[in-house]
Design a protein around this motif. Structure first.
Motif, mmCIF file in Angstrom:
data_model
loop_
_atom_site.group_PDB
_atom_site.id
_atom_site.type_symbol
_atom_site.label_atom_id
_atom_site.label_comp_id
_atom_site.label_asym_id
_atom_site.label_seq_id
_atom_site.Cartn_x
_atom_site.Cartn_y
_atom_site.Cartn_z
ATOM 1 N N SER A 51 0.821 -1.213 0.000
ATOM 2 C CA SER A 51 0.000 0.000 0.000
ATOM 3 C C SER A 51 0.859 1.269 0.000
ATOM 4 C CB SER A 51 -0.915 0.029 1.223
ATOM 5 O OG SER A 51 -1.526 -1.206 1.395
ATOM 6 N N GLY A 52 2.141 1.138 0.324
ATOM 7 C CA GLY A 52 3.050 2.284 0.310
ATOM 8 C C GLY A 52 2.562 3.405 1.184
ATOM 9 N N LYS A 53 2.605 4.639 0.637
ATOM 10 C CA LYS A 53 2.224 5.759 1.499
ATOM 11 C C LYS A 53 0.702 5.915 1.622
ATOM 12 C CE LYS A 53 3.278 9.500 -1.886
ATOM 13 N NZ LYS A 53 2.765 8.846 -3.039
ATOM 14 N N ASN A 54 -0.041 5.142 0.841
ATOM 15 C CA ASN A 54 -1.507 5.177 0.987
ATOM 16 C C ASN A 54 -1.993 4.249 2.095
ATOM 17 O OD1 ASN A 54 -1.845 6.903 -1.191
ATOM 18 N ND2 ASN A 54 -1.728 5.182 -2.631
ATOM 19 N N VAL A 55 -1.059 3.723 2.851
ATOM 20 C CA VAL A 55 -1.415 2.719 3.852
ATOM 21 C C VAL A 55 -2.387 3.303 4.885
ATOM 22 C CG1 VAL A 55 0.560 3.128 5.413
ATOM 23 C CG2 VAL A 55 -0.433 0.838 5.222
ATOM 24 N N TYR A 56 -3.467 2.575 5.151
ATOM 25 C CA TYR A 56 -4.470 3.065 6.098
ATOM 26 C C TYR A 56 -4.479 2.245 7.381
ATOM 27 C CZ TYR A 56 -7.155 -0.814 4.090
ATOM 28 O OH TYR A 56 -7.551 -2.049 3.654
ATOM 29 N N ALA A 57 -3.619 1.264 7.458
ATOM 30 C CA ALA A 57 -3.678 0.345 8.600
ATOM 31 C C ALA A 57 -2.291 0.033 9.133
ATOM 32 C CB ALA A 57 -4.373 -0.939 8.149
ATOM 33 N N LYS A 58 -2.267 -0.659 10.260
ATOM 34 C CA LYS A 58 -1.001 -1.103 10.860
ATOM 35 C C LYS A 58 -1.234 -2.393 11.629
ATOM 36 C CE LYS A 58 -1.832 1.683 15.001
ATOM 37 N NZ LYS A 58 -1.481 2.838 15.820
ATOM 38 N N ILE A 59 -0.135 -3.114 11.864
ATOM 39 C CA ILE A 59 -0.217 -4.346 12.662
ATOM 40 C C ILE A 59 0.101 -3.969 14.107
ATOM 41 C CG2 ILE A 59 0.985 -6.533 13.137
ATOM 42 C CD1 ILE A 59 1.212 -6.928 10.125
ATOM 43 N N VAL A 60 -0.688 -4.499 15.047
ATOM 44 C CA VAL A 60 -0.402 -4.225 16.463
ATOM 45 C C VAL A 60 -0.270 -5.533 17.254
ATOM 46 C CG1 VAL A 60 -1.485 -1.932 16.594
ATOM 47 C CG2 VAL A 60 -2.879 -3.981 17.003
ATOM 48 N N GLY A 61 0.443 -5.424 18.364
ATOM 49 C CA GLY A 61 0.535 -6.540 19.314
ATOM 50 C C GLY A 61 1.406 -7.682 18.846
ATOM 51 N N LYS A 62 1.369 -8.720 19.675
ATOM 52 C CA LYS A 62 2.195 -9.900 19.395
ATOM 53 C C LYS A 62 1.502 -10.782 18.332
ATOM 54 C CE LYS A 62 2.782 -11.163 23.958
ATOM 55 N NZ LYS A 62 2.308 -10.125 24.740
ATOM 56 N N THR A 63 2.288 -11.603 17.680
ATOM 57 C CA THR A 63 1.718 -12.595 16.762
ATOM 58 C C THR A 63 0.906 -13.574 17.618
ATOM 59 O OG1 THR A 63 3.698 -12.313 15.444
ATOM 60 C CG2 THR A 63 2.321 -14.203 14.914
ATOM 61 N N LEU A 64 -0.348 -13.804 17.209
ATOM 62 C CA LEU A 64 -1.264 -14.556 18.074
ATOM 63 C C LEU A 64 -1.014 -16.064 18.106
ATOM 64 C CD1 LEU A 64 -4.663 -12.852 17.162
ATOM 65 C CD2 LEU A 64 -3.078 -12.282 19.006
ATOM 66 N N THR A 65 -0.534 -16.598 16.995
ATOM 67 C CA THR A 65 -0.390 -18.056 16.907
ATOM 68 C C THR A 65 0.893 -18.408 16.157
ATOM 69 O OG1 THR A 65 -1.597 -17.979 14.834
ATOM 70 C CG2 THR A 65 -2.876 -18.580 16.780
ATOM 71 N N SER A 66 1.254 -19.667 16.238
ATOM 72 C CA SER A 66 2.351 -20.161 15.421
ATOM 73 C C SER A 66 1.751 -21.274 14.554
ATOM 74 C CB SER A 66 3.439 -20.678 16.342
ATOM 75 O OG SER A 66 4.336 -21.444 15.605
#
Ligand code: ARG
Length: 258
Positions: A199-214
């Motif tokens: 999405s480059g600079k049009n990015v509207y989101a982000k990842i938060v927190g720890k990875t939930l599963t393996s």
């Protein structure tokens, strides 16, 4: 006497020739077509090439290379819903399913899986300006979008009082977040990361927190077709040995395999 010798010689010759013929017939015939099912809105694993009806991605190139190794002349990719893949295997409409599919105990009851070919996990995606959701505990009572039939959907269902909406594809789930109709998406980390990066600079989101599963991805085949599962393992191992797997991994993920 002469006639008799001639007769014996010709019988011998004929039987020799028949022998030749039958050994030829016994040699394994070239396998024609491997029919592969996938849900191709899952970049960088499977997606449609821009301006083309063809599919590409890590899974697609991996299964194409494996099909070649196994001696298939043709590898045909069939596009279907993620939740239709296992029924399609059971109905013999497809030979294998490769779709970033996590090996789970539940699915193992219905299909055979190859050895794991990719290490994955789930992550939480929120609006880039969201400051209140930092981890899974902040999702209690929130609106969450997921892809139908996925491990993300299973994980979301464990969250207390969450209102879950299921979509046919991960892309649609993310669109719902973009439209601010949900607070979060739970989906496969490498796919969410790729999507944010694209999405480059049009990015509207982000990842938060720890990875939930393996989670481990595997290639699925029908329960009854144990021979094909074995062949897939052999081909995967061969491609891991000869460097093809590493080349594909580097091409699609920019790093070496975890
Ligand atoms: N890894 C997750 C699962 O197995 C999601 C897979 C979704 N794959 C896809 N091609 N849409 O449930």
């Amino acid at each position: 006497m002469k006639k008799f010798v001639l007769f014996v010689v010709s019988v011998l010759l004929v039987s020799l020739c028949l022998g030749c013929g039958s050994t030829k017939k016994e040699a394994a015939p070239a396998k024609k077509e491997l029919i592969v099912g996938t849900e191709p809105a899952f970049a960088p694993f499977e997606f449609q090439k821009a301006g083309s009806s063809e599919f590409t991605g890590f899974d697609i190139e991996l299964i194409q290379a494996m099909a070649k190794k196994m001696g298939y002349e043709k590898c045909t990719i069939r596009n279907m819903g993620f939740d239709a893949l296992i029924p399609a295997l059971e109905a013999k409409n497809i030979d294998v399913a490769i779709a970033g599919m996590t090996i789970t105990e539940d699915r193992k009851k219905k299909v055979n899986f190859s050895k794991p070919y990719y290490k994955s996990g789930l992550s939480i995606v929120v609006d880039k300006n969201n400051t209140t959701i930092k981890d899974v505990k902040d999702l209690v009572g929130k609106k969450i979008a997921v892809q139908i039939g996925t491990t993300g959907a299973i994980e979301a269902a464990k969250i207390k009082d969450a209102v879950i909406t299921s979509f046919n594809t991960n892309n649609e789930a993310c669109l719902e977040l973009k439209n601010k109709a949900v607070d979060a998406v739970i989906g496969d980390k490498p796919v969410e990361e790729y999507f944010l990066q694209q999405s480059g600079k049009n990015v509207y989101a982000k990842i938060v927190g720890k990875t939930l599963t393996s989670e481990d991805y595997g290639i699925a085949t029908a329960k009854k077709n144990a021979a094909l599962a074995k062949e897939l393992d052999k081909a995967l191992e061969a491609l891991q040995k000869d460097g093809t797997y590493d080349t594909l991994y580097k091409k699609w993920f920019g790093t070496t395999a975890k």
